[in-house]
Design a protein around this motif. Structure first.
Motif, mmCIF file in Angstrom:
data_model
loop_
_atom_site.group_PDB
_atom_site.id
_atom_site.type_symbol
_atom_site.label_atom_id
_atom_site.label_comp_id
_atom_site.label_asym_id
_atom_site.label_seq_id
_atom_site.Cartn_x
_atom_site.Cartn_y
_atom_site.Cartn_z
ATOM 1 N N GLU A 19 55.087 -26.798 -6.139
ATOM 2 C CA GLU A 19 56.385 -26.124 -6.122
ATOM 3 C C GLU A 19 56.570 -25.249 -4.881
ATOM 4 N N THR A 21 57.252 -24.528 -1.217
ATOM 5 C CA THR A 21 57.953 -25.169 -0.097
ATOM 6 C C THR A 21 57.691 -24.389 1.197
ATOM 7 N N THR A 23 59.891 -23.067 3.031
ATOM 8 C CA THR A 23 60.777 -21.890 2.984
ATOM 9 C C THR A 23 60.157 -20.779 2.158
#
Length: 137
Positions: A19, A21, A23
């Motif tokens: 999960e 990322t 970012t």
């Protein structure tokens, strides 16, 4: 005296790696960087020597859903918030001072009102629509 990314992740970067990322990873680094700037100002101003701890950092959706009183759109979901250990409310009291409020501005952080954060201080990098540096959740 500073927090580390390891403290911030609380091993969720391993447990929930699928999960995570780019970012979220970048947000976490920036959140920790700004929180550490803030903590340096706090320590310099108060002489506090207590170790810094993280109550909550990044929360994957399942962790956020299981967290009591967590906002459904919490900035913890995007690694834009950190809850610092503050058992005696010293950080929260300093945030309410003129010097603490200026530190929030200088570090480009926002804080939940102390009455909403017993035993921790919530800081976030995500701006609040009202523009207030200290806000009620």
């Amino acid at each position: 005296m500073a927090i580390t990314l390891k403290q911030y992740w609380k091993n969720r970067d391993v447990e929930y790696a699928k999960e995570l990322t780019p970012t979220i990873m970048a947000n976490a680094k920036e959140t920790v960087r700004r929180a550490n700037l803030f903590l340096k100002r706090y320590h310099d101003a108060t002489g506090a020597t207590a170790p810094d701890g993280v109550n909550s950092g990044w929360r994957p959706p399942s962790v956020n859903a299981a967290t009591k009183n967590a906002a459904k759109n919490s900035p913890h979901l995007t690694a834009q918030a950190v809850d610092l250990s503050d058992d005696v409310e010293a950080i929260d009291r300093w945030i309410a001072s003129p010097e603490g409020l200026q530190a929030l501005v200088d570090c480009d952080l926002y804080a939940e009102a102390p009455k909403a954060t017993p035993r921790w201080a919530h800081l976030q990098t995500r701006a609040i629509a009202s523009g207030k540096r200290v806000f009620n959740p």
